[in-house]
Design a protein around this motif. Structure first.
Motif, PDB file in Angstrom:
ATOM      1  N   THR A  87       0.842  -1.184   0.000  1.00 15.74           N
ATOM      2  CA  THR A  87       0.000   0.000   0.000  1.00 15.74           C
ATOM      3  C   THR A  87       0.886   1.247   0.000  1.00 15.74           C
ATOM      4  OG1 THR A  87      -0.150  -0.012   2.413  1.00 15.74           O
ATOM      5  CG2 THR A  87      -1.919  -1.125   1.214  1.00 15.74           C
ATOM      6  N   ARG A 111      -7.026   4.359  -5.108  1.00 16.03           N
ATOM      7  CA  ARG A 111      -7.566   4.650  -3.779  1.00 16.03           C
ATOM      8  C   ARG A 111      -8.743   3.729  -3.448  1.00 16.03           C
ATOM      9  NH1 ARG A 111      -8.835  10.798  -4.571  1.00 16.03           N
ATOM     10  NH2 ARG A 111      -9.392   9.915  -6.590  1.00 16.03           N
ATOM     11  N   PHE A 146      -2.009   3.604   4.358  1.00 17.89           N
ATOM     12  CA  PHE A 146      -3.182   2.966   4.933  1.00 17.89           C
ATOM     13  C   PHE A 146      -3.493   3.685   6.232  1.00 17.89           C
ATOM     14  CE2 PHE A 146      -5.521  -0.081   7.477  1.00 17.89           C
ATOM     15  CZ  PHE A 146      -6.411  -0.618   6.559  1.00 17.89           C
ATOM     16  N   GLY A 156      -7.027   3.702   2.031  1.00 21.45           N
ATOM     17  CA  GLY A 156      -5.650   3.600   1.593  1.00 21.45           C
ATOM     18  C   GLY A 156      -5.537   3.790   0.103  1.00 21.45           C
ATOM     19  N   GLN A 157      -4.352   3.443  -0.368  1.00 24.99           N
ATOM     20  CA  GLN A 157      -4.051   3.613  -1.782  1.00 24.99           C
ATOM     21  C   GLN A 157      -3.041   2.548  -2.186  1.00 24.99           C
ATOM     22  OE1 GLN A 157      -3.535   7.699  -3.360  1.00 24.99           O
ATOM     23  NE2 GLN A 157      -1.434   7.035  -3.756  1.00 24.99           N
ATOM     24  N   ILE A 158      -3.265   1.968  -3.374  1.00 25.05           N
ATOM     25  CA  ILE A 158      -2.359   0.959  -3.931  1.00 25.05           C
ATOM     26  C   ILE A 158      -2.028   1.379  -5.360  1.00 25.05           C
ATOM     27  CG2 ILE A 158      -2.143  -1.456  -4.635  1.00 25.05           C
ATOM     28  CD1 ILE A 158      -4.194  -2.131  -2.413  1.00 25.05           C
TER      29      ILE A 158
END
Length: 177
Positions: free
Chosen positions: A42, A128, A45, A120-122
């Motif tokens: 991630t 997002r 998070f 979170g963001q990946i």
């Protein structure tokens, strides 16, 4: 169909043993192939507004147009996944709605008094996701996920492969995304 979020695109299951869960879905339910990511990377998070070092493994497969997600948290960092397991539950934890206009849907949910449980963001800004703290009973947490970037094309690939899957190579390891 949700009047707010649209169609459910994914059912997310939080499990204690992701390998056993994948095997169940393959051997009992006939669903696969599973795309397994042992260590999801991630970009960030946050749980209830605070940074969290949550670590997880994820497996994804489709049954028709519905994606099934399996999540195993790998540490004790704060998250809604941990809260779910700590309450003695396992299995369906959330329903996910996908969007190519993430910020508009996120802002709409907040304007309707939804509260972010974790987010979170990946893989950059177009990766997002947010989980809204909507759980009245197990399985009712709402996730929204941005599919305007590479995540969307990955999810489409999984759907297409599942449509013609012959049972071969049921668990396919993927590098961290």
């Amino acid at each position: 169909m949700s009047r707010i979020f649209g169609a459910v695109c994914q059912n997310g299951n939080v499990v204690r043993d992701i390998r056993a869960a994948m095997n169940h879905w393959v051997n009992v339910m006939g669903v696969g192939p599973w795309y397994y990511i042992d260590k999801v990377k991630t970009d960030y998070f946050r749980h209830r507004g605070q940074d969290s070092a949550m670590e997880m493994s994820v497996a994804l497969a489709n049954s028709g147009d519905l994606q099934i997600e399996l999540i195993q948290q790998r540490n004790d960092a704060p998250s809604m996944y941990k809260e779910f397991l700590d309450s003695g539950r396992e299995g369906l934890q959330h329903m996910s709605y996908w969007t190519r206009d993430y910020q508009a849907l996120y802002d709409r949910a907040l304007s309707l008094s939804y509260k972010v449980g974790h987010e979170g963001q990946i893989g950059g800004e177009k990766g997002r996701f947010a989980y809204f703290d909507t759980q009245a009973h197990p399985g009712t947490v709402v996730e929204i996920s941005d599919i305007s970037g590479s995540k969307g094309s990955f999810f489409e690939h999984i759907r297409k492969v599942a449509a013609g899957w012959d049972g071969a190579d049921p668990i396919r390891e993927v590098g961290g995304r």
